[in-house]
Design an enzyme around this catalytic site. Structure first.
Site, PDB file in Angstrom:
ATOM      1  N   GLU A  45      17.365  13.591   3.088  1.00 22.63           N
ATOM      2  CA  GLU A  45      17.045  14.966   2.721  1.00 22.63           C
ATOM      3  C   GLU A  45      15.552  15.071   2.410  1.00 22.63           C
ATOM      4  O   GLU A  45      14.956  14.144   1.852  1.00 22.63           O
ATOM      5  CB  GLU A  45      17.865  15.371   1.489  1.00 22.63           C
ATOM      6  N   LYS A 118      23.114  23.371   4.070  1.00 23.69           N
ATOM      7  CA  LYS A 118      23.634  22.928   2.767  1.00 23.69           C
ATOM      8  C   LYS A 118      24.328  24.073   2.018  1.00 23.69           C
ATOM      9  O   LYS A 118      23.743  25.140   1.809  1.00 23.69           O
ATOM     10  CB  LYS A 118      22.477  22.369   1.924  1.00 23.69           C
ATOM     11  N   CYS A 162      23.538  15.786   0.002  1.00 21.63           N
ATOM     12  CA  CYS A 162      23.203  15.533  -1.404  1.00 21.63           C
ATOM     13  C   CYS A 162      24.235  16.086  -2.394  1.00 21.63           C
ATOM     14  O   CYS A 162      25.281  15.501  -2.590  1.00 21.63           O
ATOM     15  CB  CYS A 162      21.799  16.085  -1.691  1.00 21.63           C
TER      16      CYS A 162
END
Length: 273
Positions: A45, A118, A162
């Site tokens: 990321e 995301k 994440c």
């Protein structure tokens, strides 16, 4: 290598605020990983920019399909004949003051064949640390799946990023996959307590491999990321682990191992909900 196997690699970086420098580092590490035989390579990321302030990534945003970040990644995937899961790239969002934090996947011909924006945005605050991704990132709303073929075998990958790691319902919604690709920039504070146990839990409960690519070190903005880029097998064992600093890990996805785990403990087949 057995035809029912796929060699993969995961890159760890300590990205800076300099876009060109980060791209050069990523390309160098991709080349080494590709030379080692990896057919699919994952970046972390924010690999392309870890700004001095959160709004720096907004200035670096690109339209989907156009821009120096995407152009360079497409070219290097084609050059080395690899699948490249390109960490996260800041793409233009509906809100002009924000970006989409997006994983794009390029195939060995350099074409974009996968995308995931995301969904879960990180927020964390103590007396000394504060992170609020929603101030500069627009959340996605669709889970991400990637399907590829190699040597006559089909492989299915889940795409997440994440903070998504803390939401097991997202992984369940993706169904049965061979491997989850998880680029991340976990903070040192949360990573030291939760990173490995969460990754291993996602591998165990979904009976699949996990390939996690991380940021790992102290950045120019003084943010410290946890690192520990990892590959974990379907039984939850850590195959490779890079604690800190730039570099890469590699390992082999095995259909035989997936079938072994799922046959001796058929938990996926026992699901009721």
């Amino acid at each position: 290598m057995d035809t029912a196997e796929l060699k993969v690699a995961s890159i760890q970086m300590v990205s800076t605020s300099d876009l060109k420098e980060n791209l050069a580092t990523a390309c160098r590490l991709i080349e080494v990983a590709a030379d080692s035989g990896a057919k699919l390579i994952a970046l972390p990321e924010y690999f392309c920019i870890m700004g001095l302030k959160d709004t720096d990534k907004v200035l670096a945003r690109e339209e989907l399909g156009s821009g120096p970040i995407q152009d360079q990644l497409s070219a290097i995937a084609k050059k080395h004949g690899i699948y490249l899961a390109a960490g996260t790239i800041p793409l233009v969002a509906k809100d002009a003051n924000k970006v989409l934090n997006t994983t794009l996947v390029f195939d060995p011909n350099g074409f974009n064949i996968g995308r995931y924006d995301k969904i879960h945005l990180f927020g964390f605050q103590t007396q000394t640390e504060r992170y609020q991704e929603s101030e500069t990132i627009e959340a996605g709303d669709k889970p991400g799946i990637l399907k590829i073929s190699n040597n006559g075998n089909d492989w299915t990958f889940g795409l997440s990023i994440c903070y998504d790691l803390r939401f097991p319902e997202l992984y369940r919604s993706l169904g049965q996959v061979d491997c989850h690709i998880i680029p991340a920039a976990f903070t040192y504070t949360t990573g030291k307590d939760h990173w490995e146990i969460l990754l291993r839990a996602r591998a165990i409960e979904n009976q699949c491999y996990v390939l996690a690519s991380a940021q790992g070190g102290i950045h120019q903005n003084q943010r410290r990321t946890w690192g520990h880029t990892m590959m974990i097998d379907p039984w939850g064992d850590v195959i490779e682990d890079l604690p800190e600093g730039e570099g890469f890990i590699s390992g082999v996805l095995s259909k035989e191992k997936l079938n072994e785990v799922r046959s001796k403990l058929p938990a996926l087949a026992h699901r009721k909900l």
